[in-house]
Design a protein around this motif. Structure first.
Motif, PDB file in Angstrom:
ATOM      1  N   UNK A  18      91.224  -2.703  47.872  1.00 16.84           N
ATOM      2  CA  UNK A  18      91.450  -1.855  49.047  1.00 16.84           C
ATOM      3  C   UNK A  18      90.515  -2.326  50.150  1.00 16.84           C
ATOM      4  N   UNK A  19      91.029  -2.383  51.379  1.00  9.55           N
ATOM      5  CA  UNK A  19      90.132  -2.717  52.489  1.00  9.55           C
ATOM      6  C   UNK A  19      90.464  -1.891  53.715  1.00  9.55           C
ATOM      7  N   UNK A  20      89.429  -1.630  54.505  1.00 10.77           N
ATOM      8  CA  UNK A  20      89.561  -1.186  55.891  1.00 10.77           C
ATOM      9  C   UNK A  20      89.318  -2.415  56.756  1.00 10.77           C
ATOM     10  N   UNK A  21      90.171  -2.611  57.768  1.00 13.59           N
ATOM     11  CA  UNK A  21      90.001  -3.765  58.645  1.00 13.59           C
ATOM     12  C   UNK A  21      90.261  -3.359  60.088  1.00 13.59           C
ATOM     13  N   UNK A  63      92.944  -0.297  60.265  1.00 14.84           N
ATOM     14  CA  UNK A  63      94.014  -0.169  59.298  1.00 14.84           C
ATOM     15  C   UNK A  63      93.430  -0.116  57.892  1.00 14.84           C
ATOM     16  N   UNK A  64      94.157   0.486  56.962  1.00  8.36           N
ATOM     17  CA  UNK A  64      93.814   0.432  55.546  1.00  8.36           C
ATOM     18  C   UNK A  64      94.891  -0.326  54.798  1.00  8.36           C
ATOM     19  N   UNK A  95      98.580   0.848  55.972  1.00  8.83           N
ATOM     20  CA  UNK A  95      98.675   2.148  56.629  1.00  8.83           C
ATOM     21  C   UNK A  95      98.965   1.983  58.114  1.00  8.83           C
ATOM     22  N   UNK A  96      99.303   3.092  58.759  1.00 10.19           N
ATOM     23  CA  UNK A  96      99.461   3.094  60.209  1.00 10.19           C
ATOM     24  C   UNK A  96      98.130   2.736  60.863  1.00 10.19           C
ATOM     25  N   UNK A 128      89.155   5.089  54.924  1.00 13.44           N
ATOM     26  CA  UNK A 128      88.951   5.828  56.170  1.00 13.44           C
ATOM     27  C   UNK A 128      90.135   5.577  57.104  1.00 13.44           C
ATOM     28  N   UNK A 129      90.611   6.642  57.746  1.00 13.45           N
ATOM     29  CA  UNK A 129      91.816   6.553  58.566  1.00 13.45           C
ATOM     30  C   UNK A 129      91.572   7.178  59.933  1.00 13.45           C
ATOM     31  N   UNK A 130      92.049   6.493  60.984  1.00 10.70           N
ATOM     32  CA  UNK A 130      91.897   7.001  62.350  1.00 10.70           C
ATOM     33  C   UNK A 130      93.236   7.177  63.038  1.00 10.70           C
TER      34      UNK A 130
END
Length: 578
Positions: A449-452, A468-469, A490-491, A526-528
């Motif tokens: 899993x990554x946040x980028x 994005x995730x 993800x969106x 984490x999602x924004x």
């Protein structure tokens, strides 16, 4: 030895070749994990730093934790240009899924709260509903986040462990004193490490606070101790000599009493009775300075034999390194450190924050000190089929700003040797910031899993930014991840819509998380995507880089309602190549 070097070189060559083209596959959509946290107002709508654990004995049961400010006051309480944490209010959010990581429940308990402090009156914590861990206020404590969760076997009345007894969930987090009065404080120092436990997740998810045992403080504290960045793991493979042991690692920041050397030893605590009592052990030296530093932030795991591995990021001769300590006697003694790989912190130091950022000025901090991300294929719950392969992933900045890499390395020799770091090729423009690996217990599948960030570094706050995730899968072939594919993307959200409570910068926390079974993976990040950018905040943040900084705005009056609405997002995905 020569044969081993040739074999390793071949593995690395194959791994590098296969780490390229990633194939997208159809998959179920991701979803919100922090389901009860509101979209507005700030900062009640702020969540970050997720962790997740699967019950190896019953994989339908999944628990997650996060920093969750659902119970804090609104910015409109008191001075509307400030958005403080409410003194005495906890932030250790907890969430449950009973369908293997899809469909989440966030319970409500009773404790000290400020969630009804919506202004204009100033807020004082008082008894009321909370969406965070229960039992802390009654002990004079505050749950302070940095969540870590793990499932292990429940002990029987005679102290022995068996999955027949059922499972126990451990939730480790930071804790502080409710009272600022030293005479009334529960413990000495600024922050301690506490562990909560439940044997009945269904009751805990339904809001039954009595399903949780009282929190236990496990760190040894002095008047100057700040314990930080803990992780928890339960030895969950029945084949282990120390099946049922629980381990927590953390960094213990101590008084600056030696000139420029700040003592920061890595500490490991172990419990052999299901978390009731703990013994602590200092792992490695304590001295920290600009040239040599001890691991700050850590990960702990066990293999199918009960060997314990602790990983941290330290500094040797001015170089940042991923380090490993190993115990073969259930955490009583430790050997190491062994160097795993060199790491370069991504981003550049922000002149206002004094910390590295990646997405732009006033951006979200990035922090090597959060610790390495590691998993081991230990064959849980029985230990059968364990390969005991170890995989580590991280975001690396060695190639320079806007050219960050998601790197991985692996060991099939109990950490004695590691493959050369190889890159997982991300979509064009993706810049990894946080990563987490998860190995299937039988070692046949690797998930990451990554946040980028999806945009280059911004030198202004007016230009849009992207976060994005993503969830990745690879088969393990002869110890090498191969055939990478994307299970979920993800969106994209704009991280400018996230915020520190002090409003001067964005905030995403320090990590993402993943856990795997033989059949699939659960990931959280984490999602924004539901966080609205606020031009008034953008202007304020930009002014901090000038000779004439502006005062902060009235947040709720000047910003969209969903400013600050960061979420925990995630889901479950089946092995695409069973």
């Amino acid at each position: 030895m020569a044969h081993r070097r040739v074999l390793t070189a071949c593995i690395v060559s194959v791994a590098t070749a296969l780490a390229g083209a990633a194939v997208a596959v159809a998959s179920p959509p991701d979803e919100i994990v922090s389901v009860a946290s509101p979209p507005t107002p700030f900062s009640q709508n702020k969540q970050n730093e997720p962790a997740v654990a699967i019950d190896a004995h019953d994989p339908s049961v999944v628990a997650a934790g996060a920093n969750d400010e659902i119970d804090d006051e609104s910015c409109a309480a008191g001075d509307p240009t400030t958005c403080p944490f409410t003194d005495g209010v906890g932030v250790s959010g907890v969430y449950f899924s009973f369908t293997g990581g899809s469909g989440w429940t966030q319970p409500t308990y009773t404790g000290l709260t400020g969630r009804d402090c919506l202004g204009p009156a100033a807020c004082t914590a008082h008894p009321g509903p909370i969406g965070t861990l229960p039992g802390y206020a009654a002990k004079g404590l505050v749950s302070d986040g940095d969540p870590a969760v793990a499932f292990g076997p429940r002990p029987a009345s005679d102290g022995t462990f068996s999955w027949v007894n059922g499972s126990r969930l451990y939730y480790a987090n930071l804790t502080s004193n409710v009272s600022a009065d030293k005479e009334s404080a529960t413990f000495k120092g600024f922050e301690a490490i506490a562990v909560s436990r439940t044997d009945d997740p269904h009751a805990a998810a339904a809001g039954d606070a009595t399903a949780w045992k009282d929190p236990v403080i496990i760190s040894k504290q002095s008047s100057t101790t700040f314990s930080d960045k803990e992780q928890v793991w339960a030895d969950n493979a029945e084949s282990s000599r120390f099946f049922g042991n629980v381990y927590v690692c953390w960094a213990s920041f101590r008084s600056n009493s030696r000139g420029n050397a700040l003592p920061t030893p890595l500490i490991v605590a172990r419990s052999t009775d299901g978390g009731g009592t703990w013994t602590t052990k200092q792992v490695g030296p304590a001295t920290d300075n600009g040239i040599n530093g001890q691991p700050d932030g850590c990960t702990v795991r066990t293999d199918s034999h009960g060997n314990v591995y602790v990983f941290g990021i330290g500094r040797r001769a001015g170089t940042d390194l991923q380090l490993m300590y190993r115990s073969t006697d259930g955490g009583a003694h430790w050997a190491g450190p062994t160097v795993v790989a060199r790491v370069t912190e991504p981003g550049v130091t922000d002149p206002v924050l004094g910390r590295p950022t990646m997405d732009g000025i006033a951006g979200a901090r990035v922090d090597l000190a959060a610790g390495p991300s590691v998993d081991i294929a230990n064959g849980a719950p029985s230990g059968a089929g364990a390969t005991n392969q170890i995989v580590m992933t991280w975001a690396d900045g060695a190639s320079g700003l806007d050219h960050e890499s998601l790197l991985w390395t692996t060991s099939t020799t109990a950490g004695a040797s590691w493959t050369a770091p190889a890159a997982l090729e991300l979509p064009t423009g993706d810049r990894p910031v946080y990563t987490a690996p998860a190995l299937s217990p039988d070692g046949t599948d690797l998930y990451v899993v990554d946040n980028a960030f999806t945009t280059p570094y911004r030198h202004d706050t007016a230009s849009s930014r992207g976060l994005v995730g993503q969830v990745w899968h690879a088969n393990i072939v002869a110890g090498v991840p191969s055939g990478w594919s994307s299970l979920d993307r993800s969106a994209v959200g704009d991280p400018r819509g996230t915020s520190q409570n002090g409003l001067t910068a964005e905030f995403l926390g320090d990590y993402v998380y993943a856990a795997a079974t033989r059949d699939g993976v659960v990931g959280v990040w984490n999602d924004a995507s539901h966080a609205a950018d606020c031009p008034a905040i953008d202007s304020y943040r930009a002014s901090l880089y000038t000779a004439s900084p502006k005062p902060p705005p009235d947040v709720l009056a000047a910003c969209p309602a969903t400013f600050g609405n960061s979420d925990i997002r995630g889901g479950s995905w089946a092995d695409p190549t069973p």
